[in-house]
Write a protein that holds these residues in place. Structure first.
Motif, PDB file in Angstrom:
ATOM      1  N   CYS A 289       0.823  -1.204   0.000  1.00  0.00           N
ATOM      2  CA  CYS A 289       0.000   0.000   0.000  1.00  0.00           C
ATOM      3  C   CYS A 289       0.859   1.257   0.000  1.00  0.00           C
ATOM      4  O   CYS A 289       0.461   2.294  -0.541  1.00  0.00           O
ATOM      5  CB  CYS A 289      -0.958   0.002   1.187  1.00  0.00           C
ATOM      6  N   THR A 290       2.061   1.163   0.574  1.00  0.00           N
ATOM      7  CA  THR A 290       2.944   2.328   0.635  1.00  0.00           C
ATOM      8  C   THR A 290       3.345   2.797  -0.757  1.00  0.00           C
ATOM      9  O   THR A 290       3.574   3.993  -0.992  1.00  0.00           O
ATOM     10  CB  THR A 290       4.198   1.969   1.463  1.00  0.00           C
ATOM     11  N   ALA A 291       3.402   1.842  -1.707  1.00  0.00           N
ATOM     12  CA  ALA A 291       3.776   2.205  -3.067  1.00  0.00           C
ATOM     13  C   ALA A 291       2.735   3.105  -3.715  1.00  0.00           C
ATOM     14  O   ALA A 291       3.036   3.847  -4.659  1.00  0.00           O
ATOM     15  CB  ALA A 291       3.982   0.951  -3.900  1.00  0.00           C
ATOM     16  N   ARG A 292       1.497   3.065  -3.203  1.00  0.00           N
ATOM     17  CA  ARG A 292       0.457   3.929  -3.784  1.00  0.00           C
ATOM     18  C   ARG A 292       0.735   5.388  -3.420  1.00  0.00           C
ATOM     19  O   ARG A 292       0.618   6.285  -4.266  1.00  0.00           O
ATOM     20  CB  ARG A 292      -0.922   3.495  -3.278  1.00  0.00           C
ATOM     21  N   ALA A 293       1.103   5.619  -2.167  1.00  0.00           N
ATOM     22  CA  ALA A 293       1.449   6.981  -1.755  1.00  0.00           C
ATOM     23  C   ALA A 293       2.736   7.412  -2.457  1.00  0.00           C
ATOM     24  O   ALA A 293       2.888   8.572  -2.889  1.00  0.00           O
ATOM     25  CB  ALA A 293       1.620   7.048  -0.242  1.00  0.00           C
ATOM     26  N   ALA A 294       3.677   6.452  -2.587  1.00  0.00           N
ATOM     27  CA  ALA A 294       4.948   6.766  -3.239  1.00  0.00           C
ATOM     28  C   ALA A 294       4.712   7.160  -4.696  1.00  0.00           C
ATOM     29  O   ALA A 294       5.325   8.102  -5.210  1.00  0.00           O
ATOM     30  CB  ALA A 294       5.882   5.560  -3.151  1.00  0.00           C
ATOM     31  N   ARG A 295       3.800   6.448  -5.356  1.00  0.00           N
ATOM     32  CA  ARG A 295       3.517   6.742  -6.763  1.00  0.00           C
ATOM     33  C   ARG A 295       2.943   8.147  -6.904  1.00  0.00           C
ATOM     34  O   ARG A 295       3.321   8.909  -7.803  1.00  0.00           O
ATOM     35  CB  ARG A 295       2.530   5.692  -7.306  1.00  0.00           C
ATOM     36  N   GLU A 296       2.049   8.477  -5.981  1.00  0.00           N
ATOM     37  CA  GLU A 296       1.446   9.818  -5.994  1.00  0.00           C
ATOM     38  C   GLU A 296       2.532  10.882  -5.827  1.00  0.00           C
ATOM     39  O   GLU A 296       2.573  11.872  -6.564  1.00  0.00           O
ATOM     40  CB  GLU A 296       0.418   9.901  -4.857  1.00  0.00           C
ATOM     41  N   ALA A 297       3.451  10.621  -4.894  1.00  0.00           N
ATOM     42  CA  ALA A 297       4.521  11.585  -4.627  1.00  0.00           C
ATOM     43  C   ALA A 297       5.437  11.729  -5.849  1.00  0.00           C
ATOM     44  O   ALA A 297       5.817  12.846  -6.245  1.00  0.00           O
ATOM     45  CB  ALA A 297       5.327  11.147  -3.402  1.00  0.00           C
ATOM     46  N   VAL A 298       5.797  10.599  -6.440  1.00  0.00           N
ATOM     47  CA  VAL A 298       6.717  10.613  -7.585  1.00  0.00           C
ATOM     48  C   VAL A 298       6.055  11.297  -8.780  1.00  0.00           C
ATOM     49  O   VAL A 298       6.668  12.130  -9.462  1.00  0.00           O
ATOM     50  CB  VAL A 298       7.165   9.168  -7.933  1.00  0.00           C
ATOM     51  N   ASP A 299       4.789  10.983  -9.037  1.00  0.00           N
ATOM     52  CA  ASP A 299       4.075  11.628 -10.144  1.00  0.00           C
ATOM     53  C   ASP A 299       4.026  13.142  -9.942  1.00  0.00           C
ATOM     54  O   ASP A 299       4.213  13.918 -10.882  1.00  0.00           O
ATOM     55  CB  ASP A 299       2.644  11.076 -10.259  1.00  0.00           C
ATOM     56  N   HIS A 300       3.792  13.530  -8.685  1.00  0.00           N
ATOM     57  CA  HIS A 300       3.704  14.955  -8.353  1.00  0.00           C
ATOM     58  C   HIS A 300       5.034  15.660  -8.637  1.00  0.00           C
ATOM     59  O   HIS A 300       5.086  16.698  -9.281  1.00  0.00           O
ATOM     60  CB  HIS A 300       3.317  15.090  -6.874  1.00  0.00           C
ATOM     61  N   LEU A 301       6.139  15.045  -8.191  1.00  0.00           N
ATOM     62  CA  LEU A 301       7.452  15.658  -8.378  1.00  0.00           C
ATOM     63  C   LEU A 301       7.849  15.676  -9.855  1.00  0.00           C
ATOM     64  O   LEU A 301       8.420  16.637 -10.357  1.00  0.00           O
ATOM     65  CB  LEU A 301       8.507  14.906  -7.560  1.00  0.00           C
ATOM     66  N   ARG A 302       7.527  14.587 -10.555  1.00  0.00           N
ATOM     67  CA  ARG A 302       7.897  14.499 -11.976  1.00  0.00           C
ATOM     68  C   ARG A 302       7.100  15.518 -12.797  1.00  0.00           C
ATOM     69  O   ARG A 302       7.618  16.089 -13.765  1.00  0.00           O
ATOM     70  CB  ARG A 302       7.668  13.085 -12.502  1.00  0.00           C
ATOM     71  N   ALA A 303       5.860  15.770 -12.366  1.00  0.00           N
ATOM     72  CA  ALA A 303       5.057  16.783 -13.060  1.00  0.00           C
ATOM     73  C   ALA A 303       5.701  18.151 -12.906  1.00  0.00           C
ATOM     74  O   ALA A 303       5.537  19.041 -13.752  1.00  0.00           O
ATOM     75  CB  ALA A 303       3.634  16.781 -12.509  1.00  0.00           C
ATOM     76  N   ARG A 304       6.448  18.318 -11.818  1.00  0.00           N
ATOM     77  CA  ARG A 304       7.160  19.586 -11.604  1.00  0.00           C
ATOM     78  C   ARG A 304       8.534  19.556 -12.231  1.00  0.00           C
ATOM     79  O   ARG A 304       9.361  20.435 -11.992  1.00  0.00           O
ATOM     80  CB  ARG A 304       7.293  19.858 -10.101  1.00  0.00           C
ATOM     81  N   GLY A 305       8.840  18.472 -12.975  1.00  0.00           N
ATOM     82  CA  GLY A 305      10.119  18.393 -13.688  1.00  0.00           C
ATOM     83  C   GLY A 305      11.260  17.844 -12.862  1.00  0.00           C
ATOM     84  O   GLY A 305      12.422  17.902 -13.275  1.00  0.00           O
ATOM     85  N   GLN A 306      10.972  17.324 -11.722  1.00  0.00           N
ATOM     86  CA  GLN A 306      12.038  16.788 -10.862  1.00  0.00           C
ATOM     87  C   GLN A 306      12.444  15.388 -11.313  1.00  0.00           C
ATOM     88  O   GLN A 306      11.619  14.605 -11.770  1.00  0.00           O
ATOM     89  CB  GLN A 306      11.555  16.729  -9.405  1.00  0.00           C
ATOM     90  N   LYS A 307      13.738  15.074 -11.143  1.00  0.00           N
ATOM     91  CA  LYS A 307      14.235  13.773 -11.586  1.00  0.00           C
ATOM     92  C   LYS A 307      14.114  12.754 -10.438  1.00  0.00           C
ATOM     93  O   LYS A 307      15.074  12.459  -9.730  1.00  0.00           O
ATOM     94  CB  LYS A 307      15.680  13.903 -12.044  1.00  0.00           C
ATOM     95  N   VAL A 308      12.897  12.282 -10.305  1.00  0.00           N
ATOM     96  CA  VAL A 308      12.587  11.322  -9.242  1.00  0.00           C
ATOM     97  C   VAL A 308      12.014  10.064  -9.887  1.00  0.00           C
ATOM     98  O   VAL A 308      11.269  10.151 -10.854  1.00  0.00           O
ATOM     99  CB  VAL A 308      11.552  11.914  -8.259  1.00  0.00           C
ATOM    100  N   GLY A 309      12.403   8.920  -9.370  1.00  0.00           N
ATOM    101  CA  GLY A 309      11.880   7.663  -9.905  1.00  0.00           C
ATOM    102  C   GLY A 309      11.258   6.823  -8.800  1.00  0.00           C
ATOM    103  O   GLY A 309      11.466   7.067  -7.609  1.00  0.00           O
ATOM    104  N   LEU A 310      10.485   5.827  -9.239  1.00  0.00           N
ATOM    105  CA  LEU A 310       9.892   4.880  -8.283  1.00  0.00           C
ATOM    106  C   LEU A 310      10.304   3.473  -8.685  1.00  0.00           C
ATOM    107  O   LEU A 310      10.160   3.091  -9.848  1.00  0.00           O
ATOM    108  CB  LEU A 310       8.359   5.001  -8.309  1.00  0.00           C
ATOM    109  N   LEU A 311      10.854   2.766  -7.726  1.00  0.00           N
ATOM    110  CA  LEU A 311      11.088   1.334  -7.926  1.00  0.00           C
ATOM    111  C   LEU A 311      10.098   0.625  -7.025  1.00  0.00           C
ATOM    112  O   LEU A 311      10.268   0.567  -5.802  1.00  0.00           O
ATOM    113  CB  LEU A 311      12.536   0.961  -7.562  1.00  0.00           C
TER     114      LEU A 311
END
Lengths: 383, 103, 298
Positions: A289-311
């Protein structure tokens, strides 16, 4: 009464129910379990559904018996499953060890709640990760899958059966209370679109058959009860013909194979979901379930152009240490949110070998991470 | 039970005759067969087997009635009897039987 | 991490050849024994070999082919029985033979599944499983070898150790009340309950054959000598002396009330067939009441 065999179509069900449906679709016809929050819905669904497909759902006297019963059923030739949560998982450890030693295919679903002991029975935890890896005494390889959605509870329960039949061992589905109790759309494909694996059965005559002699894949063929092979199956250290042999060389040979059949096949077993890893400076490693919050966070940062990834770890055991090792050469930090005081983070830190910072975002249980706290943790390492 | 004479239907009955086979090296010397043989056919021998025990030996050849008790009571699968023949019932057998089991 | 392994010693397919060639087939019952496994591990004078032997003879009397049978055992001296029988055998964890066998028997109703285990395994660590399998009337044949102690670990007290008996964990004499196993089995729902000693080998063969042909949860308690673990500290003499004690002190009372079947350290032992009744089994009830509601899909 009409018989709804294996379901096909779209359903709005929770993760527990999806797991039960996945088991039935995978060919599971024997379930033994004991009521425990938050996994009870799996037993309830099985009690309703297994008779409809001429299977059997048995409520045992405890989780020890449940685990023993599915091992017995598996040696009877059935695909078998049990489901539980932390306290029951602890009780199952003894016979999980027997399942590992006797190489018995079966599936154990653990819908994690917060512990230790009775802890938070109705609330989420992710603190059984290391128990799943090391919980029973002795050395053995394990496979554990971590679904993040009801759909994955369905899909990965099928995968768990296929892996258990391929590698002959109890395979864990490490769900958590959030995923287990969350209702979402679950798509169940038609049966002919669901690839299924069945254990390899022996070919040679009973006189020449060595029940624990493995080929190059390190997995022996399995002769079930009544097949006429007269196999002796024991939790004692045994040689290739299944006879107990209490010596160091035979133990070395057996245990090394039990560990290596997973270790050396890890590349074929490991599955991850990768989001934007190519140019990432910060990678969030998350599961369940933690990956769901992580995905939201990563999508948010990437939308702002940040170089963040999710494994996102779909397979948590065996751990994708090679992936982490290579990523560590390119990233500044791994952010590891977990609903525990740090378990998977040790694997990440070990695999990173000091080449990148490893940051734990612990949460003791009963709540889930907010995307905001993951964003804030990642931002510290972003230029 | 006690018999006064040879029963009139003695011809319809017979005594099975067994031959004992002892697998000496399996014996662990528990002496169950020797003690519980209803006809005391066996006794402990003085020889040693490979394990260092004294396996049983047959002392009263011809008195084994192939009852198989030694066979089913042996913990080591070290003794069994084979049916060889049947012996006619004689007055002597009846006398012996009465001596042994009569009041 | 690099791993420097030791060189593996490969499996030697000839490892049991000598035992197979020199020892296997000397006795007519060897066809029921796994090739190359005899001699067994049990001490001289131990009753376990007798129970193994009578089980084989019970199978023969019941006319049951080995391919239609399976034996599940737990841990302990009796747990080793599984490893000697030439059929599908499962040597499981301590106390868990019954739930393992429950899973096996329920998915394979065509097999006759016997659970062969000791008093400690079945009634201490596995006690809960026993009463529940009996309650459900699972089609299992339970053969409990009761030697009043834990033999494998060196003679500790068991839930069957009589009051005042000495064991290594009751050095001043056992002061706990012990289980009356036939009564426990009967109260839990067993359909067939018998007790014999290893001295009563012939009765035991008949009882085993009978239990194998009954449907449902059957229970046979076999009192067996353990000259090392139990006989020595209690000055009971050799295995043979214990057998003689059974001959002199057993009272055969078929249909006896299981409530009266307590065993003391030196007192009389009531043996016989206590219960032989019929009750719908788990499989029968499940088939009739549940599965028949649903048509078999192709």
């Amino acid at each position: 009464m009409s018989t709804p065999g294996i379901l096909t179509g779209e359903f709005f069900i929770n993760g527990d129910e999806a797991s039960a449906e996945g088991a039935i679709a995978a060919g599971c016809r024997f379930f033994a379990g004991y009521p425990i929050t938050p996994a009870t819905e799996i037993a309830e669904r099985m009690a309703k559904r297994l008779p409809q497909v001429q299977g059997l759902c048995l409520q045992m006297e405890d989780e020890i018996a449940s685990m023993a019963a599915i091992l017995g059923a598996s040696w009877g030739g059935a695909k078998a499953m049990t489901a539980t949560s932390g306290p029951g998982f602890s009780l199952m450890m003894e016979n999980i060890g027997l399942g590992m030693m006797t190489e018995t295919p079966c599936v154990v679903v653990n819908i994690m709640r917060a512990g230790p002991s009775t802890g938070l029975p109705t609330l989420v935890g992710q603190a059984d990760v290391m128990q799943a890896r090391w919980g029973s005494h002795g050395d053995y390889g394990v496979i554990a899958l971590a679904p993040s959605s009801p759909q994955e509870m369905f899909d990965l329960t099928i995968t768990a059966f296929n892996l258990s039949e391929t590698y002959r061992l109890p395979v864990f589905v490490l769900g958590d209370e959030v995923v287990g109790h969350m209702s979402e759309k679950v798509i169940i494909p038609p049966p002919d679109r669901i690839p299924l694996v069945t254990r390899k059965r022996p070919q040679p005559s009973p006189e020449c058959y060595l029940p624990f002699q493995a080929g190059d894949d390190l997995v022996p063929t399995m002769a079930c009860a009544g097949d006429g092979y007269h196999v002796h199956v024991t939790g004692l250290t045994h040689d290739e013909q299944g006879y107990p042999v209490i010596t160091a060389p035979v133990h070395e040979r057996l245990i090394r194979r039990l560990v290596d059949k997973i270790r050396l096949n890890a590349a074929a077993i490991i599955r991850t979901e990768d989001v934007g890893l190519e140019e990432a400076q910060v990678v969030v490693v998350a599961y369940g379930c933690t990956a769901r919050a992580a995905r939201e966070a990563v999508d948010h940062l990437r939308a702002r152009g940040q170089k963040v990834g999710l494994l996102r770890l779909i397979t948590i055991w065996p751990f994708p240490e090679e992936r982490i090792r290579r990523l560590a050469e390119q990233v500044r930090a791994f952010i590891v949110p977990e609903i525990n005081y740090g378990q998977m983070v040790y694997e990440v830190e070990r695999s990173a070998q000091g080449r990148a910072e490893t940051v734990l975002l612990p949460l003791m249980g009963g709540a889930i991470h907010t995307p905001q706290e993951i964003v804030e943790a990642a931002e510290e390492y972003l230029s | 039970m006690k018999f006064w004479r040879l029963p009139l239907d003695a011809k319809d009955h017979s005594i099975p005759q067994g031959e004992l086979v002892i697998i000496k090296d399996r014996c662990k010397g528990c002496n169950f067969c020797i003690e519980f043989c209803p006809n005391q056919v066996l006794k402990e021998s003085s020889e040693f087997n490979k394990k260092g025990y004294h396996p049983p030996q047959v002392t009263k050849q011809g008195e084994c009635v192939n009852c198989n008790l030694c066979e089913i009571i042996c913990p080591e699968f070290a003794i069994y009897s084979e049916l060889k023949t049947y012996k006619e019932l004689t007055s002597e057998d009846i006398l012996n039987y009465s001596k042994k089991f009569g009041a | 991490m690099k791993i420097r392994h030791r060189t593996l010693v490969p499996f030697d397919p000839q490892s049991t050849t000598r035992l197979r060639e020199e020892q296997h087939g000397l006795h007519p019952d060897d066809v029921y024994l796994k090739p190359g496994r005899i001699p067994h591990i049990w001490c001289p004078g131990c009753g376990l070999g007798v129970v193994l032997n009578t089980y084989i003879n019970g199978l023969k009397m019941a006319g049951l082919p080995v391919d239609r049978t399976a034996v599940v055992s737990g841990i302990g001296c009796t747990g080793r029985v599984a490893g000697y029988l030439n059929m599908d055998t499962y040597h499981t964890t301590h106390g868990r033979a019954i739930p393992f066998a429950t899973g096996l028997a329920l998915v394979r109703p065509d097999l006759t599944v016997t659970v062969f285990s000791g008093d400690g395994d079945l009634f201490a660590i596995g006690g809960n499983h026993f009463i529940h399998a009996a309650r459900r009337n699972i089609n299992l044949k339970i053969l409990c070898v009761n030697n009043f102690n834990y033999g494998m670990t060196g003679g500790q007290a068991a839930p069957t150790t009589p009051v005042a008996a000495r064991t290594t964990t009751t050095p001043y004499g056992n002061f706990e009340h012990s289980f009356n196993l036939p009564f426990l089995a009967y109260a839990s729902g067993a359909v067939y309950v018998a007790r014999w000693t290893t001295f009563h080998a012939r009765h035991l063969v008949t009882a085993i054959a009978e239990s194998l042909t009954r449907k449902g949860f059957t229970f046979i308690e076999v009192i067996a000598p353990c000259p090392i673990g139990y006989g020595r500290p209690n000055k009971l003499g050799s295995g043979l002396d214990e057998m003689k004690f059974y001959r002199e002190n057993s009272l055969v009372q078929n249909d006896a009330d299981p409530r009266e079947a307590d065993i003391g350290l030196k007192g009389k032992i009531i043996v016989g067939k206590f219960i032989d009744q019929s009750r719908p089994t788990f499989d029968q009830v499940y088939e009739e009441n549940i599965l028949k509601k649903f048509t078999r899909s192709a």
